[in-house]
Design a protein around this motif. Structure first.
Motif, short mmCIF file in Angstrom:
data_model
loop_
_atom_site.label_atom_id
_atom_site.label_comp_id
_atom_site.label_asym_id
_atom_site.label_seq_id
_atom_site.Cartn_x
_atom_site.Cartn_y
_atom_site.Cartn_z
N TYR A 32 12.08 -27.25 -34.33
CA TYR A 32 11.44 -27.62 -33.08
C TYR A 32 10.14 -26.85 -32.90
N LYS A 33 9.18 -27.49 -32.24
CA LYS A 33 7.91 -26.82 -31.93
C LYS A 33 8.04 -26.21 -30.53
N VAL A 34 7.93 -24.90 -30.46
CA VAL A 34 8.06 -24.20 -29.18
C VAL A 34 6.87 -23.27 -28.98
N THR A 35 6.55 -22.96 -27.73
CA THR A 35 5.43 -22.06 -27.45
C THR A 35 5.88 -20.60 -27.39
N ASN A 36 7.12 -20.35 -27.01
CA ASN A 36 7.65 -18.99 -26.98
C ASN A 36 8.61 -18.86 -28.16
N ASP A 37 8.08 -18.47 -29.31
CA ASP A 37 8.90 -18.43 -30.52
C ASP A 37 9.50 -17.04 -30.79
N LYS A 38 9.41 -16.15 -29.82
CA LYS A 38 10.01 -14.82 -30.00
C LYS A 38 11.54 -14.87 -29.87
N TYR A 39 12.02 -15.77 -28.98
CA TYR A 39 13.46 -15.83 -28.71
C TYR A 39 14.03 -17.22 -28.92
N VAL A 40 15.30 -17.25 -29.29
CA VAL A 40 16.11 -18.46 -29.26
C VAL A 40 17.39 -18.08 -28.53
N VAL A 41 17.78 -18.91 -27.57
CA VAL A 41 19.02 -18.69 -26.85
C VAL A 41 20.08 -19.58 -27.49
N MET A 42 21.15 -18.99 -27.94
CA MET A 42 22.25 -19.72 -28.55
C MET A 42 23.44 -19.69 -27.59
N VAL A 43 24.02 -20.86 -27.31
CA VAL A 43 25.18 -20.96 -26.43
C VAL A 43 26.31 -21.56 -27.26
N ASP A 44 27.33 -20.75 -27.52
CA ASP A 44 28.45 -21.12 -28.39
C ASP A 44 29.64 -21.60 -27.56
N TYR A 45 29.72 -22.92 -27.39
CA TYR A 45 30.79 -23.50 -26.59
C TYR A 45 32.14 -23.53 -27.30
N SER A 46 32.24 -22.99 -28.49
CA SER A 46 33.56 -22.86 -29.12
C SER A 46 34.31 -21.67 -28.52
N LYS A 47 33.60 -20.83 -27.78
CA LYS A 47 34.22 -19.68 -27.12
C LYS A 47 34.60 -20.04 -25.68
#
Length: 170
Positions: A32-47
């Protein structure tokens, strides 16, 4: 570069980064093309909804900088999210990639607009899927939003606002 960071972490911090989350975040961000590439938020719905399952990954340092509990929608399941939808008023969570946008103050206080980037969440704006505090909610479950504990809300939103990738998966 990744090996240097790993070696530094082992030598000075004593613990390696959470490789599966970090590696997945870096791989997803490349799609994906993003402007804030310092962070990625991962949400793990298997938990479970009771576990910390939101990870803020710093892709520059290959580190998980922060974790948090985060809600899912009641119609997606009780303890575990297992049923997802992109349909307006379904009151279900949606999987896929989101882009963070601007902050605002609304019904739940300090909040963050999201834009769905995939066909599994393309109606996020129409559905008003946002990041917000869980403080004013009557239950642990949202209507599809990413509701956070009040103590973490401002810190998380300020870190990820303005073009950061959020990826919800099971």
């Amino acid at each position: 570069m990744k090996l240097i960071i790993l070696f530094f972490n082992l030598l000075f911090l004593g613990t390696p980064p959470s490789n599966s989350i970090v590696d997945k975040a870096i791989a997803i961000q490349k799609q994906y093309k993003v402007t804030n590439d310092k962070y990625v938020v991962m949400v793990d719905y298997s938990k479970s909804i009771l576990e910390e399952r939101l990870y803020i990954v710093n892709t520059k340092t290959a580190q998980v900088e922060m974790t948090s509990i985060v809600s899912h929608a009641w119609n997606s399941g009780s303890l575990y999210a297992s049923d997802f939808s992109n349909v307006n008023e379904s009151k279900k969570s949606s999987l896929g990639a989101y882009l963070t946008e601007k902050t605002y103050y609304g019904q739940f206080g300090y909040s963050l607009h999201l834009k769905g980037l995939d066909k599994t969440n393309s109606n996020a704006k129409l559905r008003k899927i946002i990041f917000h505090s869980a403080k004013k909610m009557s239950t642990k479950w949202s209507w599809g939003c990413f509701a956070l504990p009040e103590k973490n809300t401002k810190k998380i939103i300020d870190k990820i606002k303005g073009g950061c990738l959020v990826y919800a998966y099971k």
